[in-house]
Write a protein that holds these residues in place. Structure first.
Motif, short mmCIF file in Angstrom:
data_model
loop_
_atom_site.label_atom_id
_atom_site.label_comp_id
_atom_site.label_asym_id
_atom_site.label_seq_id
_atom_site.Cartn_x
_atom_site.Cartn_y
_atom_site.Cartn_z
N GLN A 1 -8.40 12.66 -22.87
CA GLN A 1 -8.52 12.16 -21.50
C GLN A 1 -8.40 10.64 -21.46
N LYS A 2 -8.94 9.97 -22.46
CA LYS A 2 -8.83 8.51 -22.54
C LYS A 2 -7.37 8.09 -22.71
N LEU A 3 -6.62 8.81 -23.56
CA LEU A 3 -5.20 8.50 -23.76
C LEU A 3 -4.40 8.72 -22.49
N MET A 4 -4.72 9.78 -21.76
CA MET A 4 -4.01 10.05 -20.51
C MET A 4 -4.27 8.93 -19.50
N ARG A 5 -5.53 8.50 -19.38
CA ARG A 5 -5.85 7.40 -18.45
C ARG A 5 -5.15 6.11 -18.87
N CYS A 6 -5.15 5.83 -20.17
CA CYS A 6 -4.49 4.63 -20.68
C CYS A 6 -3.00 4.65 -20.34
N PHE A 7 -2.34 5.78 -20.57
CA PHE A 7 -0.92 5.86 -20.27
C PHE A 7 -0.67 5.72 -18.77
N ASP A 8 -1.50 6.38 -17.95
CA ASP A 8 -1.34 6.29 -16.49
C ASP A 8 -1.49 4.85 -16.01
N GLU A 9 -2.46 4.12 -16.56
CA GLU A 9 -2.66 2.72 -16.19
C GLU A 9 -1.48 1.87 -16.63
N LYS A 10 -0.98 2.13 -17.82
CA LYS A 10 0.19 1.39 -18.34
C LYS A 10 1.40 1.64 -17.44
N ARG A 11 1.59 2.88 -17.03
CA ARG A 11 2.72 3.24 -16.16
C ARG A 11 2.57 2.58 -14.79
N LYS A 12 1.35 2.57 -14.23
CA LYS A 12 1.11 1.92 -12.94
C LYS A 12 1.40 0.43 -13.03
N SER A 13 0.95 -0.18 -14.11
CA SER A 13 1.16 -1.62 -14.30
C SER A 13 2.65 -1.95 -14.34
N LYS A 14 3.42 -1.14 -15.04
CA LYS A 14 4.87 -1.37 -15.11
C LYS A 14 5.51 -1.18 -13.73
N GLN A 15 5.02 -0.20 -12.97
CA GLN A 15 5.58 0.06 -11.64
C GLN A 15 5.28 -1.10 -10.70
N VAL A 16 4.07 -1.66 -10.77
CA VAL A 16 3.71 -2.79 -9.92
C VAL A 16 4.59 -3.99 -10.25
N GLN A 17 4.80 -4.25 -11.54
CA GLN A 17 5.66 -5.36 -11.94
C GLN A 17 7.09 -5.14 -11.46
N LYS A 18 7.55 -3.92 -11.51
CA LYS A 18 8.90 -3.59 -11.08
C LYS A 18 9.06 -3.75 -9.56
N ASP A 19 8.00 -3.43 -8.81
CA ASP A 19 8.05 -3.50 -7.36
C ASP A 19 7.93 -4.92 -6.81
N LYS A 20 7.45 -5.85 -7.62
CA LYS A 20 7.29 -7.22 -7.15
C LYS A 20 8.66 -7.84 -6.89
N ILE A 21 8.78 -8.51 -5.75
CA ILE A 21 10.02 -9.16 -5.39
C ILE A 21 9.85 -10.65 -5.62
N PRO A 22 10.71 -11.26 -6.40
CA PRO A 22 10.56 -12.69 -6.66
C PRO A 22 10.81 -13.49 -5.38
N ILE A 23 9.95 -14.48 -5.16
CA ILE A 23 10.09 -15.33 -3.97
C ILE A 23 10.88 -16.56 -4.39
N THR A 24 11.96 -16.79 -3.68
CA THR A 24 12.78 -17.97 -3.96
C THR A 24 12.76 -18.87 -2.75
N SER A 25 12.78 -20.14 -2.99
CA SER A 25 12.80 -21.07 -1.87
C SER A 25 14.24 -21.39 -1.49
N ALA A 26 14.46 -21.45 -0.22
CA ALA A 26 15.81 -21.76 0.26
C ALA A 26 15.93 -23.27 0.35
N SER A 27 17.01 -23.80 -0.20
CA SER A 27 17.21 -25.25 -0.11
C SER A 27 17.97 -25.56 1.18
N THR A 28 17.55 -26.61 1.85
CA THR A 28 18.20 -26.99 3.12
C THR A 28 18.96 -28.26 2.98
#
Length: 107
Positions: free
Chosen positions: A80-107
């Motif tokens: 059960q501990k291994l399953m939770r660890c893997f699920d947390e690792k997978r969630k963490s990767k998904q959150v990083q993947k979903d983040k959109i980089p913010i870029t500043s527009a130069s004027t």
């Protein structure tokens, strides 16, 4: 008339033999015992859950590691501990993947 009965009987026998073969190959992919080898979360590529059904005789968690599958007791605290660890690792990767980089527009 006898010819059509013979064809029907042959077809039914063939289906019976094929279904027996399919069931036996399915049962070969079932866990039959649990590993006693301790696993590290970092080695896990995934897992699936096996439940008792007509082909599989035990409940198990099937851990996917490079090159093989290992069967573990789902009631074990280590499993059960291994399953939770893997699920947390997978969630963490998904959150990083979903983040959109913010870029500043130069004027």
């Amino acid at each position: 008339m006898a010819s059509s009965r013979m064809i029907l009987l042959t077809t039914l026998c063939s289906l019976l033999i094929m279904s027996t073969f399919i069931d036996s190959t399915h049962s070969a992919s079932c866990c039959l015992w649990y590993t006693s080898r301790p696993l590290k979360c970092s080695r896990l590529l995934g897992y699936t859950i096996q439940t008792i059904n007509t082909s599989c005789d035990i409940n198990a968690v099937i851990f996917h590691v490079k090159g093989r599958f290992l069967c573990a007791d789902p009631s074990s605290s280590h499993t059960q501990k291994l399953m939770r660890c893997f699920d947390e690792k997978r969630k963490s990767k998904q959150v990083q993947k979903d983040k959109i980089p913010i870029t500043s527009a130069s004027t």
